[in-house]
Design an enzyme around this catalytic site. Structure first.
Site, PDB file in Angstrom:
ATOM      1  N   ASP A 113      43.319 -91.923 -29.714  1.00  0.00           N
ATOM      2  CA  ASP A 113      42.562 -91.716 -30.952  1.00  0.00           C
ATOM      3  C   ASP A 113      43.518 -91.378 -32.096  1.00  0.00           C
ATOM      4  O   ASP A 113      43.117 -91.296 -33.254  1.00  0.00           O
ATOM      5  CB  ASP A 113      41.467 -90.648 -30.775  1.00  0.00           C
ATOM      6  CG  ASP A 113      42.013 -89.322 -30.268  1.00  0.00           C
ATOM      7  OD1 ASP A 113      43.237 -89.217 -30.045  1.00  0.00           O
ATOM      8  OD2 ASP A 113      41.198 -88.385 -30.085  1.00  0.00           O
ATOM      9  N   SER A 114      44.811 -91.223 -31.756  1.00  0.00           N
ATOM     10  CA  SER A 114      45.835 -91.089 -32.794  1.00  0.00           C
ATOM     11  C   SER A 114      45.843 -92.320 -33.701  1.00  0.00           C
ATOM     12  O   SER A 114      46.419 -92.277 -34.795  1.00  0.00           O
ATOM     13  CB  SER A 114      47.217 -90.888 -32.161  1.00  0.00           C
ATOM     14  OG  SER A 114      47.452 -91.858 -31.154  1.00  0.00           O
ATOM     15  N   ASP A 118      41.210 -93.523 -25.360  1.00  0.00           N
ATOM     16  CA  ASP A 118      40.733 -92.173 -25.657  1.00  0.00           C
ATOM     17  C   ASP A 118      39.230 -92.174 -25.918  1.00  0.00           C
ATOM     18  O   ASP A 118      38.715 -93.007 -26.668  1.00  0.00           O
ATOM     19  CB  ASP A 118      41.429 -91.643 -26.925  1.00  0.00           C
ATOM     20  CG  ASP A 118      42.439 -90.561 -26.599  1.00  0.00           C
ATOM     21  OD1 ASP A 118      42.231 -89.822 -25.618  1.00  0.00           O
ATOM     22  OD2 ASP A 118      43.439 -90.473 -27.326  1.00  0.00           O
ATOM     23  N   LYS A 144      40.433 -91.562 -21.366  1.00  0.00           N
ATOM     24  CA  LYS A 144      41.070 -90.232 -21.384  1.00  0.00           C
ATOM     25  C   LYS A 144      40.142 -89.271 -22.124  1.00  0.00           C
ATOM     26  O   LYS A 144      39.614 -89.611 -23.193  1.00  0.00           O
ATOM     27  CB  LYS A 144      42.434 -90.295 -22.077  1.00  0.00           C
ATOM     28  CG  LYS A 144      43.092 -88.915 -22.222  1.00  0.00           C
ATOM     29  CD  LYS A 144      44.578 -89.009 -22.532  1.00  0.00           C
ATOM     30  CE  LYS A 144      44.930 -89.326 -23.958  1.00  0.00           C
ATOM     31  NZ  LYS A 144      44.410 -88.362 -24.964  1.00  0.00           N
ATOM     32  N   GLU A 182      39.703 -85.256 -23.523  1.00  0.00           N
ATOM     33  CA  GLU A 182      40.360 -83.976 -23.824  1.00  0.00           C
ATOM     34  C   GLU A 182      39.551 -82.809 -23.257  1.00  0.00           C
ATOM     35  O   GLU A 182      38.329 -82.770 -23.401  1.00  0.00           O
ATOM     36  CB  GLU A 182      40.515 -83.814 -25.347  1.00  0.00           C
ATOM     37  CG  GLU A 182      41.523 -84.783 -25.930  1.00  0.00           C
ATOM     38  CD  GLU A 182      41.885 -84.493 -27.377  1.00  0.00           C
ATOM     39  OE1 GLU A 182      41.507 -83.420 -27.914  1.00  0.00           O
ATOM     40  OE2 GLU A 182      42.554 -85.352 -27.983  1.00  0.00           O
ATOM     41  N   GLU A 186      50.034 -81.769 -23.104  1.00  0.00           N
ATOM     42  CA  GLU A 186      50.633 -81.895 -24.444  1.00  0.00           C
ATOM     43  C   GLU A 186      51.044 -80.523 -24.971  1.00  0.00           C
ATOM     44  O   GLU A 186      50.235 -79.579 -25.022  1.00  0.00           O
ATOM     45  CB  GLU A 186      49.628 -82.554 -25.407  1.00  0.00           C
ATOM     46  CG  GLU A 186      50.178 -82.677 -26.827  1.00  0.00           C
ATOM     47  CD  GLU A 186      49.422 -83.624 -27.720  1.00  0.00           C
ATOM     48  OE1 GLU A 186      48.473 -84.311 -27.246  1.00  0.00           O
ATOM     49  OE2 GLU A 186      49.775 -83.700 -28.918  1.00  0.00           O
TER      50      GLU A 186
HETATM   51  O1  KIV Z   1      46.015 -90.043 -29.079  1.00  0.00           O
HETATM   52  C1  KIV Z   1      47.145 -90.010 -28.573  1.00  0.00           C
HETATM   53  O2  KIV Z   1      48.072 -90.755 -28.960  1.00  0.00           O
HETATM   54  C2  KIV Z   1      47.379 -89.073 -27.496  1.00  0.00           C
HETATM   55  C3  KIV Z   1      48.795 -88.852 -27.046  1.00  0.00           C
HETATM   56  C4  KIV Z   1      49.518 -88.019 -28.023  1.00  0.00           C
HETATM   57  C5  KIV Z   1      48.850 -88.284 -25.675  1.00  0.00           C
HETATM   58  O3  KIV Z   1      46.461 -88.484 -27.003  1.00  0.00           O
END
Ligand code: KIV
Length: 263
Positions: free
Chosen positions: A43-44, A82, A111, A113, A180
């Site tokens: 989600d980055s 994510d 993924k 959180e 992280e």
């Molecule tokens: O969103 C992302 O890129 C991440 C990584 C920093 C692990 O969750």
């Protein structure tokens, strides 16, 4: 690697796992050629690609678009997507909808959180046949509650909580967990305690694998270079110089040259 089962084997056989967060087809093709094991469509993307100030702006639609692009660029690689902000927090049905959309867009796994408060969601997604990667420590979707992008697990009680959460994730059937920004000693302890692979970012050298965000790895953002990341290229400088050269060539009638013209 073609399947998530190979990631557990990699940990058992002490082959370090390489994960790269990337968002588009061309980069995915290149990352896959470079022999990364996993592409994370993080989600980055909300920050790196779309310019938002945090990951809370990512949506299922946004992540699906990037997952589909990455999958087109790298048809074989393991793609982890994510689950965007709050999608694991609105109950099982909503979470299954989001996870289903990400898988149908081309992801291999999702993924999520955190774990406390949405154990039922993780369990149901796993039992529905969708592999789940956990994410503990600095969980950027909780940036406001954490009081900023700060290291986690420095205090004994926090470290204890993170060890417990890693155990719960494993018990719920997660196949791996991102750690992280936690102290190296804690990340190493969790890695030793758990059978599932840990993938670290800012978590030292004791995890079963490492993940970097492609824009950090390539040095694309001159204003953002986390201390725990490594810049393998001065991408920002190279791109700026290349475009500057192009602009000068156009303005000085040096581009296109005769051999670049179709007669
Ligand atoms: O969103 C992302 O890129 C991440 C990584 C920093 C692990 O969750």
């Amino acid at each position: 690697m073609k399947s998530i089962l190979e990631l557990s084997r990699a940990k058992r056989e002490q082959h370090a796992i390489v994960m790269v967060a990337a968002y588009d087809a061309l980069m995915a093709r290149t990352v896959a050629e470079a022999e990364a094991d996993v592409i994370l469509v993080g989600d980055s993307a909300a920050m790196v690609v779309h310019g938002y100030p945090s990951t809370v702006h990512a949506t299922v639609e946004m992540v699906c678009t990037h997952v589909a692009a990455v999958r087109r660029g790298a048809p074989e690689i393991i793609v982890v997507a994510d689950m965007p902000f709050l999608t694991a927090r609105k109950g099982v049905a909503a979470a299954l909808d989001a996870a289903g959309a990400l898988i149908q867009a081309g992801a291999t796994a999702v993924k999520i959180e955190g774990v406390t408060g949405h154990e039922d969601v993780i369990e149901r997604i796993v039992s529905s046949g969708i592999p789940v990667m956990g994410h503990l420590g600095l969980t950027p979707q909780s940036v406001h509650q954490l009081g900023g992008y700060r290291f986690q697990g420095r205090e004994p009680a926090e470290a204890e909580r993170l060890r417990r959460e890693a155990r719960v994730l494993e018990e719920l059937g997660s196949f791996a967990v991102v750690l992280e920004c936690v102290p190296e000693r804690l990340a190493t302890t969790i890695t030793e305690e758990r059978a599932i692979p840990t993938i670290g970012i800012g978590a030292g050298a004791g995890t079963a694998g490492q993940v970097l965000v492609i824009s950090d790895l390539l040095g694309l953002d001159a204003r953002f270079q986390p201390r725990f990341s490594r810049k393998y290229l001065d991408g920002h400088g190279l791109i700026r110089d290349a475009v500057t050269q192009f602009a000068r060539d156009v303005r000085n009638a040096r581009f296109p040259a005769r051999e670049e013209v179709l007669a």
